[in-house]
Write a protein that holds these residues in place. Structure first.
Motif, PDB file in Angstrom:
ATOM      1  N   TRP A   1       0.818  -1.209   0.000  1.00  0.00           N
ATOM      2  CA  TRP A   1       0.000   0.000   0.000  1.00  0.00           C
ATOM      3  C   TRP A   1       0.853   1.261   0.000  1.00  0.00           C
ATOM      4  N   THR A   2       1.992   1.262   0.674  1.00  0.00           N
ATOM      5  CA  THR A   2       2.841   2.452   0.636  1.00  0.00           C
ATOM      6  C   THR A   2       3.413   2.657  -0.771  1.00  0.00           C
ATOM      7  N   LYS A   3       3.650   1.570  -1.482  1.00  0.00           N
ATOM      8  CA  LYS A   3       4.102   1.681  -2.872  1.00  0.00           C
ATOM      9  C   LYS A   3       2.965   2.188  -3.762  1.00  0.00           C
ATOM     10  N   THR A   4       1.786   1.636  -3.566  1.00  0.00           N
ATOM     11  CA  THR A   4       0.625   2.015  -4.366  1.00  0.00           C
ATOM     12  C   THR A   4       0.245   3.482  -4.164  1.00  0.00           C
ATOM     13  N   LEU A   5       0.396   3.959  -2.939  1.00  0.00           N
ATOM     14  CA  LEU A   5      -0.025   5.313  -2.594  1.00  0.00           C
ATOM     15  C   LEU A   5       1.145   6.285  -2.475  1.00  0.00           C
ATOM     16  N   LYS A   6       2.305   5.883  -2.930  1.00  0.00           N
ATOM     17  CA  LYS A   6       3.520   6.692  -2.775  1.00  0.00           C
ATOM     18  C   LYS A   6       3.372   8.113  -3.319  1.00  0.00           C
ATOM     19  N   PRO A   7       2.809   8.324  -4.521  1.00  0.00           N
ATOM     20  CA  PRO A   7       2.662   9.697  -4.999  1.00  0.00           C
ATOM     21  C   PRO A   7       1.850  10.574  -4.052  1.00  0.00           C
ATOM     22  N   LEU A   8       0.764  10.041  -3.504  1.00  0.00           N
ATOM     23  CA  LEU A   8      -0.049  10.802  -2.562  1.00  0.00           C
ATOM     24  C   LEU A   8       0.735  11.128  -1.296  1.00  0.00           C
ATOM     25  N   MET A   9       1.486  10.149  -0.799  1.00  0.00           N
ATOM     26  CA  MET A   9       2.251  10.351   0.429  1.00  0.00           C
ATOM     27  C   MET A   9       3.379  11.359   0.205  1.00  0.00           C
ATOM     28  N   GLN A  10       3.916  11.385  -0.985  1.00  0.00           N
ATOM     29  CA  GLN A  10       4.935  12.385  -1.310  1.00  0.00           C
ATOM     30  C   GLN A  10       4.325  13.776  -1.455  1.00  0.00           C
ATOM     31  N   ASP A  11       3.012  13.820  -1.679  1.00  0.00           N
ATOM     32  CA  ASP A  11       2.306  15.097  -1.829  1.00  0.00           C
ATOM     33  C   ASP A  11       1.666  15.567  -0.525  1.00  0.00           C
ATOM     34  N   GLY A  12       2.032  14.966   0.585  1.00  0.00           N
ATOM     35  CA  GLY A  12       1.555  15.456   1.870  1.00  0.00           C
ATOM     36  C   GLY A  12       0.485  14.645   2.550  1.00  0.00           C
ATOM     37  N   VAL A  13      -0.011  13.590   1.911  1.00  0.00           N
ATOM     38  CA  VAL A  13      -0.996  12.716   2.555  1.00  0.00           C
ATOM     39  C   VAL A  13      -0.289  11.854   3.597  1.00  0.00           C
ATOM     40  N   THR A  14      -0.765  11.867   4.822  1.00  0.00           N
ATOM     41  CA  THR A  14      -0.121  11.140   5.913  1.00  0.00           C
ATOM     42  C   THR A  14      -0.775   9.779   6.149  1.00  0.00           C
ATOM     43  N   GLU A  15      -0.077   8.936   6.877  1.00  0.00           N
ATOM     44  CA  GLU A  15      -0.638   7.623   7.213  1.00  0.00           C
ATOM     45  C   GLU A  15      -1.882   7.774   8.078  1.00  0.00           C
ATOM     46  N   ALA A  16      -1.905   8.784   8.938  1.00  0.00           N
ATOM     47  CA  ALA A  16      -3.088   9.017   9.780  1.00  0.00           C
ATOM     48  C   ALA A  16      -4.305   9.358   8.924  1.00  0.00           C
ATOM     49  N   MET A  17      -4.099  10.126   7.867  1.00  0.00           N
ATOM     50  CA  MET A  17      -5.211  10.444   6.954  1.00  0.00           C
ATOM     51  C   MET A  17      -5.687   9.183   6.238  1.00  0.00           C
ATOM     52  N   LEU A  18      -4.748   8.390   5.754  1.00  0.00           N
ATOM     53  CA  LEU A  18      -5.102   7.170   5.033  1.00  0.00           C
ATOM     54  C   LEU A  18      -5.806   6.170   5.944  1.00  0.00           C
ATOM     55  N   ARG A  19      -5.410   6.126   7.177  1.00  0.00           N
ATOM     56  CA  ARG A  19      -6.031   5.200   8.140  1.00  0.00           C
ATOM     57  C   ARG A  19      -7.536   5.415   8.218  1.00  0.00           C
ATOM     58  N   ASP A  20      -7.953   6.669   8.136  1.00  0.00           N
ATOM     59  CA  ASP A  20      -9.369   6.987   8.320  1.00  0.00           C
ATOM     60  C   ASP A  20     -10.136   7.216   7.023  1.00  0.00           C
ATOM     61  N   LYS A  21      -9.450   7.591   5.942  1.00  0.00           N
ATOM     62  CA  LYS A  21     -10.151   8.092   4.767  1.00  0.00           C
ATOM     63  C   LYS A  21     -10.190   7.146   3.570  1.00  0.00           C
ATOM     64  N   ILE A  22      -9.549   5.984   3.663  1.00  0.00           N
ATOM     65  CA  ILE A  22      -9.623   5.046   2.545  1.00  0.00           C
ATOM     66  C   ILE A  22     -10.114   3.688   3.022  1.00  0.00           C
TER      67      ILE A  22
END
Length: 220
Positions: free
Chosen positions: A109-130
């Motif tokens: 999942w960190t590989k799949t979402l890497k562009p978003l995470m590089q753009d400021g999306v945090t793991e805490a946001m992903l935990r709740d929003k996906i």
């Protein structure tokens, strides 16, 4: 925790074999049965529908030896996975809930979402929003056609509910999902440029879609 929102949730009868008896009765005689890894915990859903802004519709969980040698030795993973099977509404996206960085799922999942995470999306946001919903809940080294099994009905019901709630859907293997969820024919969905590449990037889902997904995940 008692969950009353879903009319039918057969995962409540899951036994230590890690496959539901009613599923096993169908799968055991199928020609592709040997491709399944029923010693790994099934992962039909990851995350909760109530809070998720973006829902991924995928095929089935893949398999690596770490799903046995690492995942099953992590009580945090076992508890989170089973809790999510029973409660696909309020459970967090557990790979981003801390303590599971060694798992293959976290790395995927960190590989799949890497562009978003590089753009400021945090793991805490992903935990709740996906949220992720798998078409078929059991692990395999590669995808092969399998017969319809009773437990899949929960996934299909959740997708229909996601549509009613106007969730943003990112869909892999679109035709397979549309075959069982005809509502997807007219519902606006996001697809990947290639079903073999599921990285969420501007190039792979389109600039406008990427910007919308990022905004939804980062929203308070």
């Amino acid at each position: 925790m008692t969950v009353n929102k879903t009319p039918q949730n057969s995962w409540q009868s899951l036994k230590p074999l890690n496959v539901l008896p009613e599923d096993f009765a169908i799968l055991a005689g199928h020609r592709n049965y040997s491709n399944l890894r029923l010693d790994a915990l099934p992962e039909q859903t990851i995350g909760g529908l109530d809070n998720a802004e973006v829902v991924f519709l995928l095929l089935n969980p893949g398999f690596s030896e770490g799903d046995i040698t690492i995942n099953l030795k992590l009580p945090r993973f076992v508890e989170a996975s089973r809790r999510n099977l029973l409660n696909p509404y309020t459970s967090p996206f557990y790979y981003f809930d801390g303590g599971l960085e060694r798992t293959g799922g976290y790395k995927w999942w960190t590989k799949t979402l890497k562009p978003l995470m590089q753009d400021g999306v945090t793991e805490a946001m992903l935990r709740d929003k996906i949220m992720a919903i798998e078409f078929f809940p059991y692990h395999s080294g590669s995808w092969m056609e399998m017969p319809r099994i009773p437990s899949q009905q929960l996934a299909f019901d959740l997708v229909r509910e996601a549509i009613k709630r106007n969730k943003t859907l990112i869909v892999r293997s679109v035709q397979k999902w549309k075959k069982v969820i005809p509502e997807l024919e007219t519902y606006p969905i996001i697809t990947f440029s290639s079903s073999m590449n599921v990285v969420v990037s501007p190039k792979n889902i389109g600039n406008d879609n990427y910007a919308r997904v990022k905004k939804l995940i980062m929203s308070e």
